[in-house]
Design a protein around this motif. Structure first.
Motif, PDB file in Angstrom:
ATOM      1  N   MET A   1       0.850  -1.171   0.000  1.00  0.00           N
ATOM      2  CA  MET A   1       0.000   0.000   0.000  1.00  0.00           C
ATOM      3  C   MET A   1       0.897   1.235   0.000  1.00  0.00           C
ATOM      4  O   MET A   1       1.822   1.347   0.780  1.00  0.00           O
ATOM      5  N   SER A   2       0.636   2.139  -0.897  1.00  0.00           N
ATOM      6  CA  SER A   2       1.457   3.331  -1.015  1.00  0.00           C
ATOM      7  C   SER A   2       1.155   4.304   0.120  1.00  0.00           C
ATOM      8  O   SER A   2       0.120   4.228   0.784  1.00  0.00           O
ATOM      9  N   LEU A   3       2.070   5.230   0.302  1.00  0.00           N
ATOM     10  CA  LEU A   3       1.929   6.241   1.344  1.00  0.00           C
ATOM     11  C   LEU A   3       0.672   7.075   1.122  1.00  0.00           C
ATOM     12  O   LEU A   3      -0.093   7.310   2.044  1.00  0.00           O
ATOM     13  N   SER A   4       0.427   7.484  -0.128  1.00  0.00           N
ATOM     14  CA  SER A   4      -0.742   8.326  -0.393  1.00  0.00           C
ATOM     15  C   SER A   4      -2.043   7.571  -0.158  1.00  0.00           C
ATOM     16  O   SER A   4      -3.007   8.144   0.323  1.00  0.00           O
ATOM     17  N   SER A   5      -2.068   6.259  -0.476  1.00  0.00           N
ATOM     18  CA  SER A   5      -3.304   5.508  -0.237  1.00  0.00           C
ATOM     19  C   SER A   5      -3.541   5.303   1.254  1.00  0.00           C
ATOM     20  O   SER A   5      -4.672   5.264   1.707  1.00  0.00           O
ATOM     21  N   ARG A   6      -2.476   5.195   2.043  1.00  0.00           N
ATOM     22  CA  ARG A   6      -2.648   5.096   3.497  1.00  0.00           C
ATOM     23  C   ARG A   6      -3.220   6.388   4.050  1.00  0.00           C
ATOM     24  O   ARG A   6      -4.065   6.370   4.934  1.00  0.00           O
ATOM     25  N   LYS A   7      -2.773   7.513   3.505  1.00  0.00           N
ATOM     26  CA  LYS A   7      -3.307   8.799   3.953  1.00  0.00           C
ATOM     27  C   LYS A   7      -4.798   8.898   3.625  1.00  0.00           C
ATOM     28  O   LYS A   7      -5.585   9.345   4.436  1.00  0.00           O
ATOM     29  N   ARG A   8      -5.168   8.485   2.416  1.00  0.00           N
ATOM     30  CA  ARG A   8      -6.569   8.562   1.989  1.00  0.00           C
ATOM     31  C   ARG A   8      -7.457   7.677   2.852  1.00  0.00           C
ATOM     32  O   ARG A   8      -8.585   8.014   3.137  1.00  0.00           O
ATOM     33  N   GLU A   9      -6.948   6.534   3.267  1.00  0.00           N
ATOM     34  CA  GLU A   9      -7.743   5.617   4.066  1.00  0.00           C
ATOM     35  C   GLU A   9      -7.726   5.983   5.544  1.00  0.00           C
ATOM     36  O   GLU A   9      -8.323   5.306   6.360  1.00  0.00           O
ATOM     37  N   GLY A  10      -7.037   7.053   5.888  1.00  0.00           N
ATOM     38  CA  GLY A  10      -7.019   7.523   7.261  1.00  0.00           C
ATOM     39  C   GLY A  10      -6.087   6.737   8.173  1.00  0.00           C
ATOM     40  O   GLY A  10      -6.148   6.873   9.386  1.00  0.00           O
ATOM     41  N   LYS A  11      -5.234   5.920   7.601  1.00  0.00           N
ATOM     42  CA  LYS A  11      -4.291   5.155   8.417  1.00  0.00           C
ATOM     43  C   LYS A  11      -3.131   6.046   8.804  1.00  0.00           C
ATOM     44  O   LYS A  11      -2.734   6.944   8.068  1.00  0.00           O
ATOM     45  N   ARG A  12      -2.586   5.770   9.958  1.00  0.00           N
ATOM     46  CA  ARG A  12      -1.476   6.565  10.480  1.00  0.00           C
ATOM     47  C   ARG A  12      -0.226   6.344   9.630  1.00  0.00           C
ATOM     48  O   ARG A  12       0.135   5.221   9.300  1.00  0.00           O
ATOM     49  N   VAL A  13       0.418   7.426   9.275  1.00  0.00           N
ATOM     50  CA  VAL A  13       1.649   7.373   8.501  1.00  0.00           C
ATOM     51  C   VAL A  13       2.801   7.647   9.458  1.00  0.00           C
ATOM     52  O   VAL A  13       2.787   8.629  10.197  1.00  0.00           O
TER      53      VAL A  13
ATOM     54  N   LYS B   1       6.621   8.539  10.832  1.00  0.00           N
ATOM     55  CA  LYS B   1       7.608   9.580  10.530  1.00  0.00           C
ATOM     56  C   LYS B   1       8.577   9.071   9.462  1.00  0.00           C
ATOM     57  O   LYS B   1       8.949   9.807   8.553  1.00  0.00           O
ATOM     58  N   GLN B   2       8.930   7.791   9.569  1.00  0.00           N
ATOM     59  CA  GLN B   2       9.840   7.211   8.584  1.00  0.00           C
ATOM     60  C   GLN B   2       9.207   7.230   7.192  1.00  0.00           C
ATOM     61  O   GLN B   2       9.872   7.576   6.215  1.00  0.00           O
ATOM     62  N   ASP B   3       7.922   6.893   7.102  1.00  0.00           N
ATOM     63  CA  ASP B   3       7.229   6.936   5.813  1.00  0.00           C
ATOM     64  C   ASP B   3       7.197   8.356   5.250  1.00  0.00           C
ATOM     65  O   ASP B   3       7.352   8.555   4.045  1.00  0.00           O
ATOM     66  N   GLU B   4       6.991   9.325   6.116  1.00  0.00           N
ATOM     67  CA  GLU B   4       6.995  10.721   5.677  1.00  0.00           C
ATOM     68  C   GLU B   4       8.357  11.102   5.114  1.00  0.00           C
ATOM     69  O   GLU B   4       8.445  11.770   4.080  1.00  0.00           O
ATOM     70  N   LEU B   5       9.418  10.675   5.807  1.00  0.00           N
ATOM     71  CA  LEU B   5      10.770  10.984   5.343  1.00  0.00           C
ATOM     72  C   LEU B   5      11.069  10.292   4.014  1.00  0.00           C
ATOM     73  O   LEU B   5      11.670  10.896   3.123  1.00  0.00           O
TER      74      LEU B   5
ATOM     75  N   ASP C   1      11.321   0.525  -2.896  1.00  0.00           N
ATOM     76  CA  ASP C   1      11.751  -0.596  -2.071  1.00  0.00           C
ATOM     77  C   ASP C   1      13.215  -0.405  -1.648  1.00  0.00           C
ATOM     78  O   ASP C   1      13.550  -0.528  -0.474  1.00  0.00           O
ATOM     79  N   LEU C   2      14.073  -0.073  -2.608  1.00  0.00           N
ATOM     80  CA  LEU C   2      15.485   0.159  -2.301  1.00  0.00           C
ATOM     81  C   LEU C   2      15.655   1.395  -1.425  1.00  0.00           C
ATOM     82  O   LEU C   2      16.411   1.364  -0.441  1.00  0.00           O
ATOM     83  N   LEU C   3      14.946   2.472  -1.733  1.00  0.00           N
ATOM     84  CA  LEU C   3      15.044   3.694  -0.933  1.00  0.00           C
ATOM     85  C   LEU C   3      14.632   3.429   0.509  1.00  0.00           C
ATOM     86  O   LEU C   3      15.266   3.915   1.448  1.00  0.00           O
ATOM     87  N   THR C   4      13.596   2.629   0.696  1.00  0.00           N
ATOM     88  CA  THR C   4      13.153   2.268   2.050  1.00  0.00           C
ATOM     89  C   THR C   4      14.231   1.483   2.775  1.00  0.00           C
ATOM     90  O   THR C   4      14.533   1.753   3.941  1.00  0.00           O
ATOM     91  N   LYS C   5      14.848   0.524   2.108  1.00  0.00           N
ATOM     92  CA  LYS C   5      15.902  -0.283   2.730  1.00  0.00           C
ATOM     93  C   LYS C   5      17.122   0.564   3.083  1.00  0.00           C
ATOM     94  O   LYS C   5      17.709   0.408   4.152  1.00  0.00           O
ATOM     95  N   VAL C   6      17.492   1.461   2.181  1.00  0.00           N
ATOM     96  CA  VAL C   6      18.637   2.346   2.449  1.00  0.00           C
ATOM     97  C   VAL C   6      18.313   3.264   3.628  1.00  0.00           C
ATOM     98  O   VAL C   6      19.139   3.461   4.522  1.00  0.00           O
ATOM     99  N   THR C   7      17.099   3.796   3.651  1.00  0.00           N
ATOM    100  CA  THR C   7      16.674   4.682   4.744  1.00  0.00           C
ATOM    101  C   THR C   7      16.717   3.942   6.079  1.00  0.00           C
ATOM    102  O   THR C   7      17.259   4.451   7.067  1.00  0.00           O
TER     103      THR C   7
ATOM    104  N   ILE D   1      18.570   9.402  10.647  1.00  0.00           N
ATOM    105  CA  ILE D   1      17.643  10.173   9.807  1.00  0.00           C
ATOM    106  C   ILE D   1      16.795  11.149  10.617  1.00  0.00           C
ATOM    107  O   ILE D   1      16.220  12.071  10.059  1.00  0.00           O
ATOM    108  N   TYR D   2      16.729  10.950  11.922  1.00  0.00           N
ATOM    109  CA  TYR D   2      15.913  11.823  12.777  1.00  0.00           C
ATOM    110  C   TYR D   2      16.735  12.931  13.432  1.00  0.00           C
ATOM    111  O   TYR D   2      16.173  13.802  14.081  1.00  0.00           O
ATOM    112  N   ASP D   3      18.048  12.901  13.262  1.00  0.00           N
ATOM    113  CA  ASP D   3      18.935  13.908  13.853  1.00  0.00           C
ATOM    114  C   ASP D   3      19.261  14.952  12.786  1.00  0.00           C
ATOM    115  O   ASP D   3      19.721  14.603  11.696  1.00  0.00           O
ATOM    116  N   LYS D   4      19.031  16.214  13.107  1.00  0.00           N
ATOM    117  CA  LYS D   4      19.204  17.296  12.133  1.00  0.00           C
ATOM    118  C   LYS D   4      20.581  17.275  11.476  1.00  0.00           C
ATOM    119  O   LYS D   4      20.699  17.371  10.259  1.00  0.00           O
TER     120      LYS D   4
END
Length: 125
Positions: free
Chosen positions: A1-13, A15-19, A38-44, A51-54
């Motif tokens: 399920m893509s990030l945008s479809s999770r937003k549309r369905e009201g599911k919580r996104v 912080k990692q997904d937002e990044l 898929d690769l970007l998620t694994k690298v992240t 990723i959470y430290d400025k």
């Protein structure tokens, strides 16, 4: 399920997904690339809590010490490249691709570009 479809369905996104969405947009806008999510998620995820430290979430391409750390800790240790594998040329290529004047080089995007440049996607299989 893509990030945008999770937003549309009201599911919580998360912080990692937002990044990850932010990083994919960065690749599209600044590099003209469509991200392999898929690769970007694994690298992240491989970047861990950095990723959470400025400060740690970005790469300072003008800092020679930081680039040496990227070579040692990411290119050699994580990707399994050898010190003579054209690492400096690869780093220079990725810095140019991401934009030398772009001050905000997100670590996961920078690493993603390195993985693609060196064709080491199998390191994240």
């Amino acid at each position: 399920m893509s990030l945008s479809s999770r937003k549309r369905e009201g599911k919580r996104v998360s912080k990692q997904d937002e990044l990850i969405s932010k990083y994919a947009a960065d690749l599209r806008v600044k590099c003209g690339l469509t991200a392999d999510l898929d690769l970007l998620t694994k690298v992240t995820k491989g970047c861990g809590p950095a990723i959470y430290d400025k400060d740690a979430s970005t790469v300072s391409a003008s800092d020679k010490e930081e680039l040496e750390r990227v070579k040692k800790n990411f290119l050699i240790k994580r990707l399994g490249l050898t010190a003579d594998a054209g690492l400096d040329a690869g780093l220079a290529r990725v810095i140019d691709q991401y934009g030398r004047t772009n001050r905000n080089k997100h670590r996961p995007v920078f690493y993603y570009l390195l993985v693609k440049h060196f064709r080491r996607e199998n390191a994240f299989a």
